[in-house]
Scaffold this motif. Structure first.
Motif, mmCIF file in Angstrom:
data_model
loop_
_atom_site.group_PDB
_atom_site.id
_atom_site.type_symbol
_atom_site.label_atom_id
_atom_site.label_comp_id
_atom_site.label_asym_id
_atom_site.label_seq_id
_atom_site.Cartn_x
_atom_site.Cartn_y
_atom_site.Cartn_z
ATOM 1 N N GLU A 152 -46.843 23.112 -33.999
ATOM 2 C CA GLU A 152 -45.978 23.639 -35.111
ATOM 3 C C GLU A 152 -45.157 25.021 -34.546
ATOM 4 O O GLU A 152 -43.884 24.850 -34.423
ATOM 5 N N GLU A 153 -45.892 25.704 -33.711
ATOM 6 C CA GLU A 153 -45.310 27.010 -33.158
ATOM 7 C C GLU A 153 -44.475 26.499 -31.824
ATOM 8 O O GLU A 153 -43.345 26.806 -31.908
ATOM 9 N N LEU A 154 -44.892 25.419 -31.054
ATOM 10 C CA LEU A 154 -44.002 25.031 -30.061
ATOM 11 C C LEU A 154 -42.681 24.403 -30.458
ATOM 12 O O LEU A 154 -41.589 24.605 -30.026
ATOM 13 N N LYS A 155 -42.983 23.504 -31.527
ATOM 14 C CA LYS A 155 -41.774 22.944 -31.982
ATOM 15 C C LYS A 155 -40.681 23.889 -32.412
ATOM 16 O O LYS A 155 -39.352 23.940 -32.132
ATOM 17 N N ALA A 156 -41.124 25.056 -33.027
ATOM 18 C CA ALA A 156 -40.127 26.044 -33.638
ATOM 19 C C ALA A 156 -39.592 26.784 -32.442
ATOM 20 O O ALA A 156 -38.392 26.878 -32.600
ATOM 21 N N ALA A 157 -40.246 26.761 -31.388
ATOM 22 C CA ALA A 157 -39.681 27.674 -30.135
ATOM 23 C C ALA A 157 -38.584 26.632 -29.335
ATOM 24 O O ALA A 157 -37.743 27.126 -29.221
ATOM 25 N N VAL A 158 -39.137 25.404 -29.276
ATOM 26 C CA VAL A 158 -37.824 24.505 -28.645
ATOM 27 C C VAL A 158 -36.801 24.409 -29.775
ATOM 28 O O VAL A 158 -35.569 24.437 -29.117
ATOM 29 N N ASP A 159 -36.973 24.355 -30.865
ATOM 30 C CA ASP A 159 -35.846 23.944 -31.677
ATOM 31 C C ASP A 159 -34.777 25.268 -31.628
ATOM 32 O O ASP A 159 -33.599 25.063 -31.600
ATOM 33 N N ALA A 160 -35.422 26.531 -31.719
ATOM 34 C CA ALA A 160 -34.663 27.916 -31.467
ATOM 35 C C ALA A 160 -33.803 27.842 -30.207
ATOM 36 O O ALA A 160 -32.660 28.039 -30.042
ATOM 37 N N PHE A 161 -34.676 27.408 -29.021
ATOM 38 C CA PHE A 161 -34.019 27.671 -27.764
ATOM 39 C C PHE A 161 -32.884 26.762 -27.674
ATOM 40 O O PHE A 161 -31.736 27.053 -27.240
ATOM 41 N N ARG A 162 -33.121 25.479 -28.345
ATOM 42 C CA ARG A 162 -31.832 24.595 -28.162
ATOM 43 C C ARG A 162 -30.865 24.745 -28.927
ATOM 44 O O ARG A 162 -29.667 24.348 -28.744
ATOM 45 N N LEU A 163 -30.996 25.331 -30.052
ATOM 46 C CA LEU A 163 -29.864 25.717 -31.060
ATOM 47 C C LEU A 163 -29.182 26.829 -30.106
ATOM 48 O O LEU A 163 -27.714 26.742 -30.354
ATOM 49 N N ALA A 164 -29.637 27.650 -29.330
ATOM 50 C CA ALA A 164 -29.017 28.647 -28.625
ATOM 51 C C ALA A 164 -28.332 28.195 -27.434
ATOM 52 O O ALA A 164 -27.101 28.809 -27.189
ATOM 53 N N LEU A 218 -42.122 32.976 -24.129
ATOM 54 C CA LEU A 218 -42.402 31.523 -24.945
ATOM 55 C C LEU A 218 -43.837 31.351 -25.011
ATOM 56 O O LEU A 218 -44.357 30.963 -26.200
ATOM 57 N N ARG A 219 -44.824 31.335 -24.170
ATOM 58 C CA ARG A 219 -46.274 31.186 -24.270
ATOM 59 C C ARG A 219 -46.902 32.425 -24.934
ATOM 60 O O ARG A 219 -48.001 32.033 -25.642
ATOM 61 N N GLU A 220 -46.598 33.508 -24.779
ATOM 62 C CA GLU A 220 -47.308 34.699 -25.363
ATOM 63 C C GLU A 220 -47.682 34.638 -26.782
ATOM 64 O O GLU A 220 -48.521 35.346 -27.284
ATOM 65 N N GLY A 221 -46.580 34.248 -27.558
ATOM 66 C CA GLY A 221 -46.673 34.222 -29.197
ATOM 67 C C GLY A 221 -47.703 33.244 -29.518
ATOM 68 O O GLY A 221 -47.846 33.299 -30.840
ATOM 69 N N ASP A 273 -50.785 23.040 -20.110
ATOM 70 C CA ASP A 273 -50.795 23.157 -21.314
ATOM 71 C C ASP A 273 -49.671 22.839 -22.371
ATOM 72 O O ASP A 273 -49.544 22.203 -23.370
ATOM 73 N N ILE A 274 -48.544 23.235 -21.831
ATOM 74 C CA ILE A 274 -47.102 23.362 -22.486
ATOM 75 C C ILE A 274 -46.079 22.646 -21.822
ATOM 76 O O ILE A 274 -44.951 22.841 -22.027
ATOM 77 N N ILE A 275 -46.246 21.664 -20.669
ATOM 78 C CA ILE A 275 -45.426 21.013 -19.787
ATOM 79 C C ILE A 275 -44.430 20.280 -20.759
ATOM 80 O O ILE A 275 -43.375 20.232 -20.478
ATOM 81 N N ASP A 276 -45.137 19.554 -21.770
ATOM 82 C CA ASP A 276 -43.983 18.727 -22.703
ATOM 83 C C ASP A 276 -43.130 19.595 -23.472
ATOM 84 O O ASP A 276 -41.884 19.306 -23.283
ATOM 85 N N THR A 277 -43.466 20.908 -23.793
ATOM 86 C CA THR A 277 -42.609 21.745 -24.449
ATOM 87 C C THR A 277 -41.449 22.200 -23.368
ATOM 88 O O THR A 277 -40.241 22.482 -23.782
ATOM 89 N N ILE A 278 -41.935 22.278 -22.238
ATOM 90 C CA ILE A 278 -41.060 23.067 -21.268
ATOM 91 C C ILE A 278 -39.941 22.204 -20.912
ATOM 92 O O ILE A 278 -38.636 22.349 -20.830
ATOM 93 N N ARG A 279 -40.365 20.905 -20.900
ATOM 94 C CA ARG A 279 -39.197 19.624 -20.815
ATOM 95 C C ARG A 279 -38.477 19.403 -21.810
ATOM 96 O O ARG A 279 -37.206 19.351 -21.681
ATOM 97 N N ASP A 280 -39.027 19.889 -23.064
ATOM 98 C CA ASP A 280 -38.254 19.747 -24.238
ATOM 99 C C ASP A 280 -37.002 20.608 -24.470
ATOM 100 O O ASP A 280 -36.217 20.469 -25.123
#
Length: 779
Positions: free
Chosen positions: A634-646, A621-624, A667-674
């Protein structure tokens, strides 16, 4: 344009055409060959890779980029930066000590390992911690002399630049100690360069990819200081400051450095480097090392687009000061993809490994030295180049004509479902209560990340099955026997949540790619991930679609053997994306949604079959993420959207797990929560203290497991070590939400050490449980 343009490369794969580098390393580690034999075999591999590059027609062949494990580790060893726990007393770093830093030993844990910027390559993190650096061995000099004396190659020594080396190290206060550390390191770099100059070296490449990240004004001033002092230390050397993976924010400051050349990435810069060169010009007397071919992708270049880029640059930079090269080291691509005829002519013809990229580079350099008329005439001087360009155009046309390239229904559904973020029916608090009622798990539940040892017996059976010498029924029986053994062993050890072991899987991405539409697989497309660990990334060349259930049979069988829950194990959309070679004609976010849609169907199949815990791993998740944090949202939003779709189409009682590798959590705690996973496990054992510190500053209110031992090292940690790690974690995390697990999957470990480590882990969990119960009674 009549004057020829030279070519170069930033680096080349270590592993050898047949992974002979990996095999030599592992033979040495297992005691099958002596240190002398090891060094002799490594020398042969090293010289062969230099021959291949030299034969390609490179004007400047890189030397010194070859490593026994990792170049950051090499640099640390070269400067005597050995952590105190290894009892180093100065002088040259022995091979035993070198590998102990990388892999650990019976008495000392290995150094931390993390991702090299936004790639899938892992480097060893140097630990400074009050060390007193000194030059123990001039490794670039040794490489330069070897290439010249044994092959007659006037190589270009390559080393990691001081600023990047320091920024990627740990064990010092970056805010207050950076300049003091530069005071220590710059003279040592100067000594390396002075000795290279005395030996006759002409060009030296200093890799500074950090320049393409987020640098403050202080860092730009430091760069001026660094390269002013290094230029003074070796005034006759031509130093190239090499950047890659993005564009520097301060182009003017970069090209004002007192060096002979500047390396820029014109592939992954989003057009910013070209805009800077065309808009601001390029200083007279400075050489532009132009990364015009993709160094980390496997697609053949569009020859006309590449030549157009070169011609734009040549309008500003004279040919004698223009050096054509890949965008970054070719470490990130296979050695060659020339022998992949089984893929079919159309797909195979569109692929390029390191050797093919060097051939493309030679063709481009040749064409750049011709006028447009000479090239278009296709005769005389331009005949060979014209033929090469025609072949390139035909190859790309054949690729785009493949019917798998576009599936209209898949694209439409992925875009529709991806237009808004998917959600679970209920919030975490409600789900947790329902899940606990269903599973009745103990305090501090224990589990593993998913995979168990892939023994020689397992690999042999899989190879025989693939070759047809083992039929499907016999192979399925073999896999079931492995599942039986490991379910029994997990129950004997006392784990609370079990896994089936993934014995049917070669690689956590390849396995799924083989079962989804839109993927292809090479026979020998290996790349280095870390140490001797090599992976063979899938090739995403068409639209991705679900075909049939991929994991249900083995998971359901495992669950039939036990009353304890067995997790279904899937690889997440971002990890499949980041660990594949991805088509370059669609946005990566769109490909991620296609993968997520296919995984959503697999999750549904698992749930329908009675599997109520499903782990969707996202170690990548973080490495890209881009080098610049301004591009992260923008990149993190796309990552969360894909994970939640799955993952969000399941019942509240179904528990979704995920796993990720260590990252700067804060750095990405909000993304991990999301992501809204019920339980997350994080690889932390080599950096446990840093991660715990981030939890002291950031509250995480969902289920979490911090890896309590390092699976990348063969050592078996003690119960006491794990107890201490658990107790430290529980000072910052809610004990009611805490899980106990290893750092990562156990595929690369041996059976005996795995069983021993897991027994210690369960014993540690039980000890902490008992201590907590006793403490509560006392209170």
């Amino acid at each position: 344009m009549s004057q020829s343009i030279r070519s170069s490369s930033l680096g080349y794969p270590n592993i050898g055409a047949d992974r002979e580098w990996k095999k030599t390393l592992e033979a040495f580690w297992s005691g099958k060959i002596s240190e002398q034999n090891f060094n002799e075999e490594m020398e042969g591999i090293r010289l062969e890779r230099l021959r291949r590059q030299n034969d390609s027609g490179l004007g400047l062949v890189p030397v010194g980029d070859f490593t026994y494990y990792d170049r950051m580790l090499d640099t640390a060893a070269m400067f005597g930066l050995v952590p105190q726990r290894f009892s180093y007393e100065g002088g040259p770093v022995s091979l035993e000590l070198y590998f102990s830093m990388a892999r650990g030993n019976a008495g000392a844990t290995a150094c931390e390992m993390t991702k090299w910027f936004n790639t899938n390559y892992h480097y060893i993190v140097p630990e400074l911690n009050g060390a007193k650096p000194s030059l123990t061995a001039n490794l670039p000099l040794q490489a330069y002399v070897e290439a010249r004396e044994k092959l007659g190659i006037q190589g270009k020594p390559v080393l990691i630049g001081p600023l990047t080396f320091l920024k990627l190290s740990k064990g010092y206060n970056a805010a207050s100690e950076t300049d003091a550390w530069l005071d220590r390191l710059i003279p040592l770099y100067g000594q390396v360069l002075a000795e290279l100059q005395a030996a006759g070296a002409q060009w030296v490449q200093l890799d500074e990819p950090s320049i393409a990240g987020d640098l403050g004004a202080d860092d730009w001033q430091r760069l001026q200081r660094i390269y002013t002092e290094l230029a003074a230390a070796a005034p006759e050397l031509k130093l190239i400051v090499q950047t890659y993976f993005d564009a520097p924010d301060n182009y003017a400051a970069l090209v004002s450095l007192p060096v002979a050349g500047i390396g820029l990435d014109f592939v992954h810069d989003r057009g910013r480097n070209l805009q800077a060169v065309l808009g601001q010009g390029f200083p007279a007397g400075l050489t532009l090392a132009a990364g015009v071919l993709d160094g980390r992708g496997i697609w053949r270049a569009d020859p006309d687009a590449a030549l157009a880029l070169v011609r734009e640059l040549a309008a500003v930079v004279p040919a004698d000061r223009l050096l054509l090269q890949p965008s970054c080291s070719l470490l990130h691509v296979p050695v060659s993809l020339a022998g992949e005829g089984a893929l079919g002519a159309a797909l195979q013809g569109a692929l390029a490994g390191a050797d093919e990229k060097l051939a493309e580079l030679a063709l481009l350099a040749e064409a750049a030295g011709l006028s447009a008329a000479e090239l278009s005439a296709g005769a005389g001087r331009g005949a060979a180049a014209a033929a090469g360009f025609a072949a390139g155009r035909q190859a790309l046309a054949a690729l785009n004509a493949l019917p798998q390239r576009e599936a209209a229904a898949v694209r439409a559904k992925a875009r529709l479902l991806g237009s808004s973020r998917a959600s679970r029916a209920s919030g975490f608090a409600e789900r947790r209560q329902l899940q606990q009622q269903r599973w009745q798990l103990p305090f501090l539940p224990t589990t593993t990340i998913g995979s168990f040892p892939q023994t020689a017996e397992i690999r042999s059976a899989r190879a025989r099955w693939r070759k047809g010498s083992l039929d499907n029924a016999a192979y399925e029986t073999f896999i079931r026997d492995q599942i039986n053994d490991w379910i029994s062993l997990q129950e004997e050890i006392g784990l609370d949540v079990l896994v089936h072991g993934e014995f049917e899987r070669t690689d956590m991405v390849e396995f799924f790619g083989e079962k989804l539409a839109g993927f292809a697989f090479t026979a020998n497309g290996w790349v280095q991930s870390y140490g001797s660990r090599c992976v063979k990334p899938p090739v995403i060349y068409g639209d991705v679609d679900f075909v049939e259930p991929m994991t249900v049979k083995e998971t359901v069988y495992a669950q039939s053997l036990t009353d304890k829950p067995v997790k279904g194990m899937l690889t997440g959309p971002l990890t499949i994306l980041n660990w594949s070679f991805v088509r370059d004609d669609l946005p990566r976010s769109e490909v991620a949604l296609q993968i997520a849609l296919a995984l959503r169907k697999e999750v549904e199949e698992l749930e329908k079959s009675g599997i109520g815990m499903i782990q969707v791993d996202e170690p990548a998740l973080r490495e890209g993420l881009p080098l610049k944090k301004s591009r992260w949202p923008e990149e993190l939003k796309a990552a969360v959207d894909a994970f939640r779709l799955a993952t969000t189409g399941v019942a509240d009682t179904t528990q979704i797990h995920t796993h990720m590798c260590y990252c700067e959590f804060s750095d990405i705690i909000d993304t991990i929560r999301d992501l809204d996973a019920d339980v997350i496990s994080i690889e932390t054992s080599r950096s446990h203290g840093e991660l715990i510190h981030s939890f002291e500053e950031n509250i995480y209110e969902k289920g979490i497991g911090l890896g309590v031992y390092d699976i990348h090292s063969p050592r078996v940690p003690s119960v006491e070590e794990m107890v201490a790690m658990i107790e430290r974690s529980l000072r910052s995390l809610d004990p009611e939400l805490f899980w106990i697990n290893p750092d990562c999957g156990l595929k690369t470990r041996g059976k005996e050490e795995t069983a021993a480590s897991l027994n210690h882990m369960v014993a540690a969990a039980r000890e902490v449980r008992a201590n907590r119960v006793e403490s509560s009674h006392i209170n």
